[in-house]
Design an enzyme around this catalytic site. Structure first.
Site, mmCIF file in Angstrom:
data_model
loop_
_atom_site.group_PDB
_atom_site.id
_atom_site.type_symbol
_atom_site.label_atom_id
_atom_site.label_comp_id
_atom_site.label_asym_id
_atom_site.label_seq_id
_atom_site.Cartn_x
_atom_site.Cartn_y
_atom_site.Cartn_z
ATOM 1 N N ASN A 268 20.314 6.707 58.388
ATOM 2 C CA ASN A 268 19.083 6.063 57.921
ATOM 3 C C ASN A 268 18.640 5.019 58.934
ATOM 4 O OD1 ASN A 268 17.113 5.750 55.605
ATOM 5 N ND2 ASN A 268 17.656 3.626 56.047
ATOM 6 N N ASP B 111 7.030 -14.888 54.295
ATOM 7 C CA ASP B 111 7.031 -13.435 54.196
ATOM 8 C C ASP B 111 5.634 -12.818 54.143
ATOM 9 O OD1 ASP B 111 8.300 -10.875 53.902
ATOM 10 O OD2 ASP B 111 9.980 -11.957 53.006
ATOM 11 N N TYR C 115 14.499 -3.804 58.439
ATOM 12 C CA TYR C 115 14.941 -4.918 57.603
ATOM 13 C C TYR C 115 15.109 -6.122 58.526
ATOM 14 C CZ TYR C 115 16.789 -0.579 55.470
ATOM 15 O OH TYR C 115 16.957 0.704 55.012
ATOM 16 N N ARG C 116 14.427 -7.210 58.215
ATOM 17 C CA ARG C 116 14.481 -8.367 59.101
ATOM 18 C C ARG C 116 15.916 -8.878 59.276
ATOM 19 N NH1 ARG C 116 12.234 -11.842 54.397
ATOM 20 N NH2 ARG C 116 14.120 -12.902 53.689
ATOM 21 N N TRP D 18 18.535 -6.123 54.029
ATOM 22 C CA TRP D 18 18.152 -4.862 53.378
ATOM 23 C C TRP D 18 18.121 -5.138 51.889
ATOM 24 C CZ3 TRP D 18 22.431 -2.483 56.748
ATOM 25 C CH2 TRP D 18 23.676 -2.996 56.388
ATOM 26 N N GLU E 110 14.783 9.484 59.638
ATOM 27 C CA GLU E 110 13.647 8.890 60.333
ATOM 28 C C GLU E 110 13.521 9.419 61.765
ATOM 29 O OE1 GLU E 110 15.577 7.195 58.255
ATOM 30 O OE2 GLU E 110 14.228 6.095 56.927
HETATM 31 C C1 LIG Z 1 7.290 -5.960 59.429
HETATM 32 C C2 LIG Z 1 8.120 -5.404 58.288
HETATM 33 C C3 LIG Z 1 9.215 -6.112 57.815
HETATM 34 C C4 LIG Z 1 9.995 -5.627 56.778
HETATM 35 N N1 LIG Z 1 11.087 -6.337 56.358
HETATM 36 C C5 LIG Z 1 11.888 -5.848 55.405
HETATM 37 C C6 LIG Z 1 13.071 -6.534 55.026
HETATM 38 O O1 LIG Z 1 13.393 -7.596 55.543
HETATM 39 N N2 LIG Z 1 13.850 -5.976 54.060
HETATM 40 C C7 LIG Z 1 13.552 -4.785 53.456
HETATM 41 O O2 LIG Z 1 14.317 -4.320 52.623
HETATM 42 N N3 LIG Z 1 12.413 -4.116 53.782
HETATM 43 C C8 LIG Z 1 11.593 -4.611 54.760
HETATM 44 N N4 LIG Z 1 10.459 -3.926 55.120
HETATM 45 C C9 LIG Z 1 10.094 -2.689 54.405
HETATM 46 C C10 LIG Z 1 10.988 -1.519 54.794
HETATM 47 O O3 LIG Z 1 11.013 -1.368 56.179
HETATM 48 C C11 LIG Z 1 10.474 -0.243 54.146
HETATM 49 O O4 LIG Z 1 10.586 -0.384 52.756
HETATM 50 C C12 LIG Z 1 11.206 1.012 54.618
HETATM 51 O O5 LIG Z 1 10.569 2.156 54.101
HETATM 52 C C13 LIG Z 1 12.641 1.024 54.206
HETATM 53 O O6 LIG Z 1 13.260 2.181 54.703
HETATM 54 P P1 LIG Z 1 14.411 2.933 53.883
HETATM 55 O O7 LIG Z 1 13.730 3.693 52.783
HETATM 56 O O8 LIG Z 1 15.033 3.833 54.898
HETATM 57 O O9 LIG Z 1 15.335 1.900 53.357
HETATM 58 C C14 LIG Z 1 9.664 -4.400 56.181
HETATM 59 C C15 LIG Z 1 8.555 -3.690 56.641
HETATM 60 C C16 LIG Z 1 7.790 -4.165 57.687
HETATM 61 C C17 LIG Z 1 6.608 -3.370 58.174
HETATM 62 MN MN LIG Z 2 15.059 5.965 54.994
#
Ligand SMILES: Cc1cc2nc3c(=O)[nH]c(=O)nc-3n(C[C@H](O)[C@H](O)[C@H](O)COP(=O)(O)O)c2cc1C
Ligand SMILES: [Mn+2]
Length: 483
Positions: free
Chosen positions: A171, A284, A175-176, A189, A235
């Site tokens: 995956n 945020d 996630y910041r 996450w 991805e």
């Molecule tokens: C700039 C930006 C920052 C983000 N920061 C976070 C974060 O800190 N934690 C989080 O869980 N999702 C964050 N997201 C949203 C996730 O990247 C998004 O939900 C993503 O689809 C998660 O992928 P996954 O389904 O593989 O977990 C962020 C998105 C963007 C565009």
């Molecule tokens: Mn994913």
């Protein structure tokens, strides 16, 4: 189509006048935010910026590279991201191809999918320089301290690579990452995300999980990390599909994780079970600070990079920001997949000002009593749309991209008591109004024309509009009217 690396993309932006170099010294502590925020707030998004001299650092900072419709599209290798939505819609067409022409057209994308799987590369620019042991130093990177009350510097545009401990499936999520010190960082996450699920599984098994935090590479990767792909879709496979070229992967130096060979910077590390550390606060994308919460800790084992890397960053905050364009591209590209599950949907608008998860405006071809409620429930059950706090459902003839029209229709069409559905469920972890973190209520409004079977026994009026023949006659007269 595919960019050889992040800097190839920057060069394209620069030659098209889409990137400005900032030669003055500007600090990654608050100052870059202030410049970038002013640029991102311009109508249409403002240019991408390359800060050549971030105070105290040698690595330049690129920001707002996705920050316009044009650049977001170019990042995906197309002129406009609607093209990708249309391609995916064609691919998902429910009818099998019948004519020879149809079959040939169908083969193209299928062949393209087959050749999208990532490929192993023997070496990559992302490992030209390798820092191990005492040389590992996160604070050497120009990580932005974005807002005054932030808990520290945060990596804002990372791609976090992990594997499912049970299935081995990869995956990549955005996630910041909060930099705590030279060799530790916070892994933000959120509980609903796939990275967190991988960590939960490893914790249950009492094991450490390996991870890599990647910056740069073809900008398509960054988009895919943020995109709400179904958990089972890799991805890097989707990235290969979008760029029409397999993603080249190299093995990390200290962990068993594969990362894009063309990345600028890679942070390798381990997340131990049961370790938590306070993360945040962070200004945020809701436009508010999110509070301190305990999150897992990344223990960095190596940092690798190319010889002269650029550090990709963004800032989030009160909308609109750069992520507005990422979100809009997601909305357009994923709409065909939403419609595959909920085919009565005509169009969907997640307004930028509503931070994507607060409001959804959706139009449907209404066929039966209660249809709007069925669609709300479907959306609340569909992937990350589950976070949607308010859903407004309109008839098919309403342009949901036109918020003014939506306000006009909803105001007139709603009988709140009858047309409102309040429910409960998971909400975005960033929502500060819900009763608990990640759990709260949602509301749907049926703004469609009501049917007798929905308890509406009065006639439903037509919207006021002129007849076609009068419009045609006035069209003909118009040039002579001097108006
Ligand atoms: C700039 C930006 C920052 C983000 N920061 C976070 C974060 O800190 N934690 C989080 O869980 N999702 C964050 N997201 C949203 C996730 O990247 C998004 O939900 C993503 O689809 C998660 O992928 P996954 O389904 O593989 O977990 C962020 C998105 C963007 C565009
Ligand atoms: Mn994913």
């Amino acid at each position: 189509m595919a960019y050889a690396c992040f800097q190839t993309f920057l060069r394209r932006l620069e030659s098209a006048g889409e990137l400005r170099r900032i030669r003055e010294e500007v600090s990654p502590r608050l100052e870059i935010t202030e410049v970038a925020d002013r640029v991102m707030k311009r109508p249409g998004g403002g240019p991408a910026l390359l800060f050549e001299r971030p105070t105290g650092h040698v690595v330049p900072v690129a920001i707002n590279v996705f920050g316009s419709r044009r650049r977001m599209s170019w990042a995906l290798g197309v002129e406009d991201y609607e093209e990708i939505g249309a391609e995916i819609a064609a691919l998902l067409k429910p009818e099998p191809p019948t004519t020879l022409g149809d079959k040939l057209r169908y083969l193209g994308p299928l062949r393209r999918m087959a050749s999208s799987a990532p490929k192993r590369a023997s070496s990559g620019i992302c490992q030209e320089v390798v820092y191990l042991g005492d040389d590992v130093d996160l604070t050497s990177l120009p990580v932005l301290h974005c807002w005054p009350d932030d808990g520290g510097p945060f990596i804002t545009l990372p791609m976090v690579f992990t594997y499912d401990p049970a299935t081995g499936k990869r995956n990549v999520g955005m996630y910041r990452i909060q930099v705590f010190d030279r060799r530790t960082a916070g892994m933000h996450w959120q509980i609903h995300k796939v990275g967190a699920e991988h960590h939960r599984k490893s914790e249950e098994a009492g094991r450490t999980i390996e991870a890599a935090v990647v910056l740069g590479g073809d900008p398509v990767y960054t988009f895919c990390a943020a995109a709400p792909l179904p958990p089972s879709i890799d991805e890097m496979l989707f990235a290969g599909f979008l760029r029409r070229k397999a993603v080249p992967l190299v093995r990390c130096k200290t962990v068993d994780v594969e990362v894009p060979a063309d990345a600028e910077i890679v942070i390798e590390g381990r997340v131990d079970p049961n370790g938590r550390r306070d993360e945040g606060p962070f200004g945020d994308h809701t436009g508010f600070y999110t509070p301190i919460e305990p999150y897992p800790v990344l223990h960095v084992t190596a940092i690798t990079m190319r010889r002269e890397p650029v550090y990709p960053a963004t800032i989030v905050g009160r909308p609109p920001m750069e992520d507005a364009w990422i979100g809009k591209a997601v909305e357009r590209i994923f709409l065909p997949m939403v419609r595959l599950m909920v085919p009565e949907i005509v169009d969907l608008n997640l307004p930028v000002e509503a931070c994507f998860h607060n409001i959804a405006l959706v139009s449907i071809r209404k066929r039966y009593p209660g249809h709007a409620f069925k669609v709300m429930n479907a959306l609340w059950g569909l992937g990350q749309l589950m976070f949607t706090k308010m859903i407004f459902v309109f008839d098919a003839d309403v342009d949901v991209q036109n918020v003014a029209e939506c306000v006009w229709r909803m105001g007139n069409n709603l009988d709140p008591e009858r047309d409102m559905l309040v429910t409960r469920g998971p909400v975005d972890v960033l929502d500060h109004a819900s009763r608990e973190t990640g759990f709260g209520s949602k509301v749907g409004f049926d703004c469609t024309r009501k049917l007798p079977a929905e308890g509406h026994h009065r006639p439903w009026p037509e919207p006021v509009a002129m007849t076609a023949d009068v419009r045609a006659r006035i069209d003909a007269l118009w040039p002579g009217l001097g108006l």
